[in-house]
Write an enzyme that holds these catalytic residues in place. Sequence first.
Site, PDB file in Angstrom:
ATOM      1  N   SER A 151      -1.753   1.648  -1.762  1.00  0.00           N
ATOM      2  CA  SER A 151      -1.304   2.357  -0.483  1.00  0.00           C
ATOM      3  C   SER A 151      -1.763   3.821  -0.391  1.00  0.00           C
ATOM      4  O   SER A 151      -1.830   4.354   0.798  1.00  0.00           O
ATOM      5  CB  SER A 151       0.275   2.224  -0.408  1.00  0.00           C
ATOM      6  N   LYS A 154      -3.975   4.444   2.668  1.00  0.00           N
ATOM      7  CA  LYS A 154      -3.292   4.482   4.139  1.00  0.00           C
ATOM      8  C   LYS A 154      -3.550   5.574   4.835  1.00  0.00           C
ATOM      9  O   LYS A 154      -3.866   5.680   5.871  1.00  0.00           O
ATOM     10  CB  LYS A 154      -1.945   3.895   4.202  1.00  0.00           C
ATOM     11  N   TYR A 279      -8.408  -4.501   5.025  1.00  0.00           N
ATOM     12  CA  TYR A 279      -7.071  -4.102   4.504  1.00  0.00           C
ATOM     13  C   TYR A 279      -7.292  -4.155   2.915  1.00  0.00           C
ATOM     14  O   TYR A 279      -6.798  -3.316   1.991  1.00  0.00           O
ATOM     15  CB  TYR A 279      -6.026  -4.536   5.264  1.00  0.00           C
ATOM     16  N   TYR A 331       7.403   4.952   0.582  1.00  0.00           N
ATOM     17  CA  TYR A 331       8.254   3.671   0.845  1.00  0.00           C
ATOM     18  C   TYR A 331       9.592   4.276   1.280  1.00  0.00           C
ATOM     19  O   TYR A 331       9.896   5.112   1.883  1.00  0.00           O
ATOM     20  CB  TYR A 331       8.180   3.081  -0.452  1.00  0.00           C
ATOM     21  N   VAL A 349       0.958   1.220  -5.191  1.00  0.00           N
ATOM     22  CA  VAL A 349       1.663   0.399  -6.333  1.00  0.00           C
ATOM     23  C   VAL A 349       0.786   0.194  -7.473  1.00  0.00           C
ATOM     24  O   VAL A 349       1.433  -0.402  -8.564  1.00  0.00           O
ATOM     25  CB  VAL A 349       1.943  -1.052  -5.735  1.00  0.00           C
TER      26      VAL A 349
END
Length: 527
Positions: A151, A154, A279, A331, A349
């Site tokens: 992530s 992102k 993605y 998160y 992660v």
Amino acid sequence: MAMSSAEEYSSQSSLFRAFARDGKVPRQLILDSFSASGILDDDPRAKTLFKAIRAAEPLLSQEQFLALHSVSPALFEQVLAGQMAIPQFTEFSEQIENIFDRVSGNKGGQLANYIPQLERVDPEKFAASVCSVDGQRFSLGDSDDFFCVQSCSKPITYCLALEEQGEEVLHRYVGTEPSGKTFNELTLNAKGLPHNPMINAGAIMCGALIKNDADASDRFDYVMSKWKECAGNMKIGFDNAVYLSERQTADRNFALAYFMREKKAYPADVNLLDVLEFYFQCCSIEITTRAMAVIASTLANGGNCPLTGAQVFRPDHVKNCLSLMSSCGMYDFSGEFAFRIGIPAKSGVSGAIMLVVPNVVGMAVWSPRLDELGNSVRGVDFCRQLAARFKFHTFDSTTGLTDDRIDPRRNLYESRLGGANAFCWAASEGDVAEMRRLVARGVNANVGDYDGRTALHLAASEARLNALRYLVELGVDLNCQDRWGNTPLDDAMRQADADSNTYEPIISMLREHGGTSNKTVPSRQNK
Ligand code: GLN
């Protein structure tokens, strides 16, 4: 504004004066200044300069010194005068190392286990890297190991979509609110759009808005080239096994993508499978903390890579990205993180956390064991320690005197006293490197304070032999008197009454170079 040639000459000659001993500058002193500043050997800005310095004589005349200066004037002056984003970089690095050692015993958390590739990573791995907005770098632990960004991709995906679509258009497709849910929760906002670009649905949507008409291969090449550009051309990899696993265990991401299609959230002509593949590819990009810290510093520096000067993203887009990292980057822990730590950050992660202290420094930490929210346990611990030690919270006052946390932006002595007295402080502390940097910036080494106490008085009173030697080499006035009529030798002699062992070398050095006492009859040895 360009400097006049007279000004230029005087700034270069104060640089030379600051570093010269008997009319020559030791080459090693220049190399030491660069390494203390965190300018590393592989820095693309310094390659030619380092080559020239290494090829130079061990002792440089003023002419040879100026020839080196002309190879890379801006960087040369910035480093020698200590005018970098983090002026005391060595001390800063020591603090980071101390934090790293402190949290390294934290073995809490579990490896991510939704794909075998992440479950197989050595859980003991631990790395941290920093890169200031002036490209000062420092790394610890397994900082050459590659891990997948997950992530942490992102923010970059979001910046790329912003560059292409602009804020107005892009945010017709993705919101700016924290979701309050886990990163892959099957949920959209009231308009049927992803809550923000930092969770899976939002990142899938941003991917749909990057080079949508290009071939999948060209699009991925483009994205990799942008990552590389952000990282100052450091190596960026791709983990194909992670990609294949991500694709195979992607029911939730497929569900999210279909859910958005059902809500008619996408722009026209979007191929859903292509978008998902893209993605998964972004999650599978591989990096080291060294390179990730440079990317973080590019974000800290308004989209301009400190190592190359490339303007990769627009500053207003980076501002948008940092705002969302700060409210949604960690998160479900984002609110707490923003409150307690207050540094825009994004975690993945794989156990990575990318941290951005705007206008100061970018950092990356990697430690694979995760807490139940999906954040690296040791990584978050590291961030907590950072917040306890440094004034890095977005809303920290830079002038408040209410606590003793460090503000590494400020020069230690300058922040204590401001301007001209910094030199006297450095002399009284015996910090010769700092004295040298201040002289390089044009500080007059002879100037005293309100009471006429000069750096030499302070070095003599505090028995700072190295500082004294440096001042003697600079040729300061050895017999200047303070408002009570005392010379530096008077100070040393007075102190010697109580502690002659400590002050004897000070007295001899002053005498040897012509220091006299105003209070006693000068000895015969005086020249
Ligand atoms: N690749 C994983 C997913 O999309 C995890 C991304 C992340 O780091 N949260 O579910």
